[in-house]
Design an enzyme around this catalytic site. Structure first.
Site, PDB file in Angstrom:
ATOM      1  N   GLN A   1       0.724  -1.246  -0.023  1.00 34.87           N
ATOM      2  CA  GLN A   1      -0.094  -0.315   0.176  1.00 34.87           C
ATOM      3  C   GLN A   1       0.778   1.253   0.036  1.00 34.87           C
ATOM      4  O   GLN A   1       2.117   1.325  -0.796  1.00 34.87           O
ATOM      5  CB  GLN A   1      -0.885  -0.052   1.349  1.00 34.87           C
ATOM      6  CG  GLN A   1      -1.794  -1.452   1.197  1.00 34.87           C
ATOM      7  CD  GLN A   1      -2.908  -1.625   2.276  1.00 34.87           C
ATOM      8  OE1 GLN A   1      -3.457  -0.477   2.411  1.00 34.87           O
ATOM      9  NE2 GLN A   1      -3.001  -2.435   2.871  1.00 34.87           N
TER      10      GLN A   1
ATOM     11  N   ALA B   1       9.869  -1.947   6.224  1.00 32.43           N
ATOM     12  CA  ALA B   1       8.840  -2.418   5.153  1.00 32.43           C
ATOM     13  C   ALA B   1       9.590  -3.189   4.083  1.00 32.43           C
ATOM     14  O   ALA B   1      10.688  -3.223   3.755  1.00 32.43           O
ATOM     15  CB  ALA B   1       8.294  -0.967   4.494  1.00 32.43           C
TER      16      ALA B   1
ATOM     17  N   GLY C   1       8.449  -4.571  -0.034  1.00 26.70           N
ATOM     18  CA  GLY C   1       7.318  -4.332  -1.130  1.00 26.70           C
ATOM     19  C   GLY C   1       8.143  -4.745  -2.411  1.00 26.70           C
ATOM     20  O   GLY C   1       9.217  -4.193  -2.600  1.00 26.70           O
TER      21      GLY C   1
ATOM     22  N   VAL D   1      13.433  -3.604  -0.001  1.00 27.44           N
ATOM     23  CA  VAL D   1      12.862  -3.249   1.398  1.00 27.44           C
ATOM     24  C   VAL D   1      13.415  -1.941   1.798  1.00 27.44           C
ATOM     25  O   VAL D   1      14.156  -1.309   1.200  1.00 27.44           O
ATOM     26  CB  VAL D   1      13.583  -4.403   2.482  1.00 27.44           C
ATOM     27  CG1 VAL D   1      13.318  -5.801   2.050  1.00 27.44           C
ATOM     28  CG2 VAL D   1      15.287  -4.167   2.405  1.00 27.44           C
ATOM     29  N   SER D   2      12.898  -1.547   3.088  1.00 30.74           N
ATOM     30  CA  SER D   2      13.620  -0.227   3.601  1.00 30.74           C
ATOM     31  C   SER D   2      13.626  -0.367   5.031  1.00 30.74           C
ATOM     32  O   SER D   2      12.644  -0.923   5.786  1.00 30.74           O
ATOM     33  CB  SER D   2      12.647   1.023   3.273  1.00 30.74           C
ATOM     34  OG  SER D   2      11.365   0.815   3.557  1.00 30.74           O
TER      35      SER D   2
ATOM     36  N   CYS E   1       1.255   1.698   4.958  1.00 31.70           N
ATOM     37  CA  CYS E   1       0.857   0.078   4.658  1.00 31.70           C
ATOM     38  C   CYS E   1      -0.467  -0.236   4.927  1.00 31.70           C
ATOM     39  O   CYS E   1      -0.855  -1.510   5.285  1.00 31.70           O
ATOM     40  CB  CYS E   1       2.004  -0.821   5.054  1.00 31.70           C
ATOM     41  SG  CYS E   1       3.627  -0.523   4.451  1.00 31.70           S
TER      42      CYS E   1
END
Length: 222
Positions: A78, A150, A152, A164-165, A181
């Site tokens: 998201q 996160a 994604g 990723v982060s 998200c």
């Protein structure tokens, strides 16, 4: 005979990287990896402040649409925020050489981040009902949790991109322009907010070491 670990190129960009330029570069690299004309890549970078909308983003979760630039993204998930002092790691891997299992790939990304966070005394965990890496809020009676990392990803013809982060020391107020998200009942945190004084280079070293372990590869400079 035991084969040598597969070599993957490592790159770290020194300054903030424009989001659209980064996506265009990933798109080109994915095609080259699939065609066998480029190596797989782990790319560390930071972006200027911005919001990205994944394929499941709900318009109602963009609370301040004029605060920062907003980009539609082909990754799963998201809304998320990227900005200074957040380590973004784009992972471009050919799953034809790593098991051709997308679920396992995502689980390995999560395990990688959890192992890297553990090096700084942070216990990161996954949750079956929400994506990302979470830490329990100290002293919480009601079980509040905060998101520290996160995930994604997108996969095209078995080649992965996005990634990723991890929040090292970003301005956490920047997250208030979205529902990160799609999860409104929990917060967002960072290594700095948890009292960890690690700088970006220390985080990068931890991520690189744990990436090689998690994916059983060797990182080499371009």
């Amino acid at each position: 005979m035991v084969s040598e670990p597969r070599e993957i190129e490592f790159r770290a960009s020194a300054g903030p990287v424009d989001y659209e330029a980064a996506v265009a570069e990933m798109e080109a690299r994915v095609a080259a990896i699939h065609d066998g004309t480029a190596r797989e890549l782990l790319w560390f970078l930071e972006h200027p402040p911005l919001y990205t909308a994944g394929t499941s983003a709900q318009t109602s979760d963009l609370l301040e649409p004029d605060r920062f630039p907003v980009f539609k993204s082909g990754r799963g998930g998201q809304y998320t925020y990227h900005g200074p002092s957040q380590r973004v790691a784009y992972v471009l891997m050919d799953l034809r050489h790593h098991g051709q299992d997308v679920r396992r790939y995502v689980q390995t990304l999560e395990a990688w981040m959890i192992a890297a966070l553990a090096r700084f005394g942070v216990t990161g965990e996954t949750r079956c009902d929400r994506i990302g890496i979470w830490v329990s809020r100290e002293g919480s009676i009601l079980g509040e949790e905060d998101k520290i990392a996160a995930v994604g990803v997108r996969v095209r013809r078995w080649v992965t991109f996005h990634g990723v982060s991890i929040n090292v020391d970003p301005d956490l107020s920047h997250f208030t322009g979205i529902v990160p998200c799609g999860v409104a009942q929990h917060g967002v945190t960072s290594l700095a907010a948890l009292g960890k004084t690690a700088d970006m280079s220390e985080v990068d070293n931890a991520l690189k070491a744990e990436f090689e372990k998690a994916f059983k590869v060797t990182l080499t400079n371009e």
